[in-house]
Write an enzyme that holds these catalytic residues in place. Structure first.
Site, PDB file in Angstrom:
ATOM      1  N   CYS A 264      -3.345   9.169  -8.957  1.00  0.00           N
ATOM      2  CA  CYS A 264      -3.140  10.238  -7.860  1.00  0.00           C
ATOM      3  C   CYS A 264      -1.626   9.949  -7.282  1.00  0.00           C
ATOM      4  CB  CYS A 264      -4.262  10.245  -6.636  1.00  0.00           C
ATOM      5  SG  CYS A 264      -5.828  10.355  -7.520  1.00  0.00           S
TER       6      CYS A 264
HETATM    7  N1  SAJ Z   1      -0.867   1.563  -1.092  1.00  0.00           N
HETATM    8  C1  SAJ Z   1      -0.065   1.129  -0.630  1.00  0.00           C
HETATM    9  N2  SAJ Z   1       0.269   1.032   0.768  1.00  0.00           N
HETATM   10  C2  SAJ Z   1      -0.721   1.763   1.417  1.00  0.00           C
HETATM   11  C3  SAJ Z   1      -1.676   2.465   1.019  1.00  0.00           C
HETATM   12  C4  SAJ Z   1      -1.826   2.392  -0.534  1.00  0.00           C
HETATM   13  O1  SAJ Z   1       0.909   0.135  -1.108  1.00  0.00           O
HETATM   14  O2  SAJ Z   1      -0.521   1.709   2.752  1.00  0.00           O
HETATM   15  C5  SAJ Z   1      -0.943   1.618  -2.548  1.00  0.00           C
HETATM   16  C6  SAJ Z   1      -2.211   0.973  -3.023  1.00  0.00           C
HETATM   17  O3  SAJ Z   1      -2.206  -0.365  -3.413  1.00  0.00           O
HETATM   18  C7  SAJ Z   1      -2.325   1.810  -4.344  1.00  0.00           C
HETATM   19  C8  SAJ Z   1      -1.754   3.228  -4.224  1.00  0.00           C
HETATM   20  O4  SAJ Z   1      -0.884   2.890  -3.117  1.00  0.00           O
HETATM   21  O5  SAJ Z   1      -1.951   1.082  -5.446  1.00  0.00           O
HETATM   22  C9  SAJ Z   1      -2.447   4.204  -4.025  1.00  0.00           C
HETATM   23  O6  SAJ Z   1      -3.339   4.036  -2.943  1.00  0.00           O
HETATM   24  P1  SAJ Z   1      -4.519   5.157  -2.317  1.00  0.00           P
HETATM   25  O7  SAJ Z   1      -5.106   4.262  -1.154  1.00  0.00           O
HETATM   26  O8  SAJ Z   1      -3.743   6.462  -2.061  1.00  0.00           O
HETATM   27  O9  SAJ Z   1      -5.524   5.115  -3.635  1.00  0.00           O
HETATM   28  P2  SAJ Z   1      -5.826   6.243  -4.627  1.00  0.00           P
HETATM   29  O10 SAJ Z   1      -4.706   6.245  -5.561  1.00  0.00           O
HETATM   30  O11 SAJ Z   1      -7.244   5.752  -5.163  1.00  0.00           O
HETATM   31  O12 SAJ Z   1      -6.033   7.544  -3.811  1.00  0.00           O
HETATM   32  C10 SAJ Z   1      -6.940   8.156  -3.380  1.00  0.00           C
HETATM   33  C11 SAJ Z   1      -6.492   9.613  -3.311  1.00  0.00           C
HETATM   34  N3  SAJ Z   1      -7.642  10.676  -3.617  1.00  0.00           N
HETATM   35  C12 SAJ Z   1      -7.569  11.985  -4.264  1.00  0.00           C
HETATM   36  O13 SAJ Z   1      -6.272  12.155  -4.586  1.00  0.00           O
HETATM   37  C13 SAJ Z   1      -8.640  12.600  -4.274  1.00  0.00           C
HETATM   38  C14 SAJ Z   1      -6.030   9.834  -1.996  1.00  0.00           C
HETATM   39  O14 SAJ Z   1      -5.889  11.135  -1.467  1.00  0.00           O
HETATM   40  C15 SAJ Z   1      -6.563   9.459  -0.891  1.00  0.00           C
HETATM   41  O15 SAJ Z   1      -6.159   9.450   0.503  1.00  0.00           O
HETATM   42  C16 SAJ Z   1      -6.708   7.752  -1.091  1.00  0.00           C
HETATM   43  O16 SAJ Z   1      -7.547   7.869  -2.385  1.00  0.00           O
HETATM   44  C17 SAJ Z   1      -7.360   6.998  -0.135  1.00  0.00           C
HETATM   45  O17 SAJ Z   1      -7.686   7.448   1.063  1.00  0.00           O
HETATM   46  O18 SAJ Z   1      -7.911   5.926  -0.514  1.00  0.00           O
END
Ligand code: SAJ
Length: 424
Positions: A264
Site C-alpha cells: 500500500c
Molecule cells: N512505517 C514506518 N514508520 C511508521 C509507520 C509505518 O516506518 O511510523 C513503515 C512500516 O514499517 C511498513 C510501512 O511503513 O514497512 C507501511 O506501514 P503501515 O503501518 O502503513 O502498514 P500497511 O502498509 O499495512 O498500511 C495499511 C494501510 N491500509 C490500507 O491501505 C487499507 C494504511 O492505510 C493503514 O493506515 C495502515 O495499514 C495502518 O494503519 O496500519
C-alpha cells in the site's frame, strides 16, 4: 438499511480484500459468490481452507454454511445483481499502476453483465480509472451508466494483521460515476457496513484512498529524514517524537524505520505522481521526495551497520550480521517491498555474512543467495558481530534479546538505547 430481497453478490478477487468482504456480506444473508481466476484458490475455499492470514478456516466454514461459495467460472457474473472487483493493481515498470487485472475483470463483466447490475471497483488506482478505464469496458455500448448499469469506486481499507477494524466497522467511502450510482452503491454497502460515506463522485473516492496513504508515506519520510540529521546534531529524535505525541490535537506520531514496505504505502502514492506527470506534465514533488527518502532508508541502515562495526575495528567484509524480523511490518507474514531486502543485498555486496531470523519466514533468498535462517534468535544474536532489529514481531522477548549482550542496531526504537544497544 435496504429492505430489498437479498441480492446475489459476486466478489471478483478472493485475496486479503475480496475474501473478508465476501464473508462479511454473506453474514448478512446476501448470497455471495467469490470469483477467482485461480481454480486452485477457488477449490481450496470451497473445501474450507483459507489462504488469507486474517481469515480463519472457521470463518470460512461459517461463510460456506451461510451462502458463500467460490468459483473460477466467470459465468457467475451473468447471475449477479452486484459485482465488486478486488483485484491487485501492482506498479508497472514505468512506475504507474499495472491495470491488467482491472481491465481483465472489467472485460469479463462486460461480456456477461445483465442490465440493472451494480458494479464497484475497489482496487487502489489513480483518479479517473473508474470512469475512463473500468466503466467503458463494463457498460460497453449496450448499457447506460447511471441507468441500466450503476458503476462506482469504493477504496479498500483492509489493514493486514490488525483485528480492531474489519469490513463491518471500517467506514466505507463510496463514489459513483453519477449521483444515482453513488446512492445505489451506498445503499448496498449499508447492508453490511456500519458507516458508509458518500463521496462527490468516483474520482473523489479514488483520491481519498491515495490521500490516506500518501499522508502516511510523506510523514514517514519526514521522520526518516529527520532521524539522520538529529543524530548528527546529538538530538534523540525518538524522544522528541514521544514528546510531540503528547499533543492531544494536530499531531500524529510516525516513527523512523529501515524503510517503507508493503503493497500500500510505497505503492499507492506512485499512482498519483504518475498520473499528475502523465496528464499535467509536472511532478508531484512531495511524493517523489518521500519516495527518494524512504527508498534510501535501507542504505542508511547499511551505513549505520558499517559505523557500528567500525567502532570495534571490524570491517563489514566478513562480519556476522543478523537481521531480526524481515517482513514489511510486525506480525504480518508479507515480504512485499520489505526494506530488509535492499539492506541484505547491500550487506552481501560488502561481504558481510548475513543471517536472519523471522518467526514468519522459513526461507529467504536475496540477490540469488539463500540466507541462513536462524532457529534461535537469542543464541544467534549472541554469536553475531552485529544484530539489526528490523521488525519487532510480538514473538520477540525484547528484554531477553537485550540481555544477550549482543551489539544491536535497533531500527524501530523498541529497545532502550543503552549498553550495547544503539537506535537508528
Ligand atoms: N512505517 C514506518 N514508520 C511508521 C509507520 C509505518 O516506518 O511510523 C513503515 C512500516 O514499517 C511498513 C510501512 O511503513 O514497512 C507501511 O506501514 P503501515 O503501518 O502503513 O502498514 P500497511 O502498509 O499495512 O498500511 C495499511 C494501510 N491500509 C490500507 O491501505 C487499507 C494504511 O492505510 C493503514 O493506515 C495502515 O495499514 C495502518 O494503519 O496500519
Amino acid at each position: 438499511m435496504s429492505s430489498d430481497p437479498a441480492p446475489h453478490l459476486v466478489v471478483m478477487g478472493q485475496g486479503y480484500v475480496g475474501l473478508p468482504m465476501a464473508l462479511r456480506a454473506a453474514e448478512t444473508g446476501i448470497r455471495v459468490t467469490g470469483f477467482d481466476t485461480n481454480e486452485a484458490t477457488a477449490a481450496a475455499l470451497r473445501a474450507g481452507t483459507s489462504h488469507i492470514g486474517d481469515v480463519s478456516d472457521a470463518d470460512l466454514a461459517a461463510g460456506l454454511a451461510g451462502g458463500y461459495t467460490a468459483t473460477s467460472d466467470p459465468d457467475c457474473i451473468a447471475d449477479a445483481d452486484v459485482v465488486i472487483v478486488c483485484v491487485p493493481t501492482p506498479l508497472s515498470p514505468d512506475g504507474g499502476p499495472d491495470l491488467a487485472a482491472v481491465i481483465a475483470a472489467a472485460d469479463l463483466i462486460g461480456e456477461r453483465i445483465r442490465p440493472g447490475t451494480l458494479c464497484v471497483l475497489e482496487s487502489t488506482t489513480y483518479p479517473g480509472t473508474t470512469e475512463e478505464v473500468f466503466a467503458p469496458r463494463v457498460a460497453g455500448d449496450r448499457l447506460a451508466v447511471g441507468d441500466s448499469v450503476h458503476i462506482a469506486f469504493s477504496p479498500e481499507r483492509i489493514n493486514p494483521g490488525q483485528t480492531e477494524y474489519g469490513v463491518q466497522n471500517t467506514p466505507k467511502v463510496v463514489g459513483g460515476i453519477t449521483p444515482a450510482c453513488t446512492e445505489r452503491a451506498a445503499v448496498f454497502y449499508e447492508r453490511f457496513v456500519d458507516q458508509v460515506v458518500r463521496a462527490k463522485g468516483a474520482r473523489e473516492a479514488e483520491m481519498a484512498k491515495l490521500l490516506e496513504n500518501t499522508f502516511r508515506h510523506v510523514n514517514i519520510a519526514l521522520v526518516n529524514e529527520m532521524v539522520r540529521f538529529s543524530r548528527e546534531l546529538g538530538i534523540d529524535l525518538w524522544d522528541a517524537i514521544d514528546c510531540a505525541a503528547t499533543k492531544p490535537f494536530g499531531f500524529m506520531a510516525f516513527r523512523p524505520g529501515p524503510g517503507v514496505g508493503g503493497h500500500c504505502i510505497p505503492v499507492d502514492p506512485a499512482y498519483l505522481s504518475h498520473r499528475v506527470r502523465a496528464v499535467l506534465g509536472y511532478s508531484f514533488r512531495m511524493v517523489e521526495l518521500a519516495e527518494e527518502v524512504n527508498s534510501a532508508a535501507p542504505i542508511y541502515v547499511a551505513q549505520r551497520v558499517a559505523e557500528a562495526l567500525n567502532e570495534r575495528a571490524l570491517a563489514v567484509n566478513g562480519a556476522r550480521v543478523l537481521l531480526l524480523g524481515i517482513t514489511y511490518k510486525p506480525d504480518v507474514a508479507d515480504l512485499r517491498e520489505t526494506p530488509a531486502e535492499p539492506l541484505a543485498a547491500k550487506l552481501l555486496q560488502q561481504g558481510a555474512l548475513v543471517g536472519y531470523h523471522d518467526p514468519l519466514v522459513a526461507g529467504w533468498t536475496v540477490a540469488g543467495r539463500e540466507l541462513t535462517a536462524e532457529t534461535d534468535p537469542y543464541a544467534a544474536a549472541a554469536a553475531a558481530d552485529l544484530v539489526v532489529l528490523l521488525q519487532a514481531h510480538s514473538a520477540y522477548d525484547l528484554a531477553r534479546l537485550e540481555a544477550t549482550g549482543a551489539r544491536i542496531l535497533d531500527t524501530r526504537g523498541v529497545l532502550p538505547a543503552r549498553g550495547t544497544v544503539t537506535r537508528l
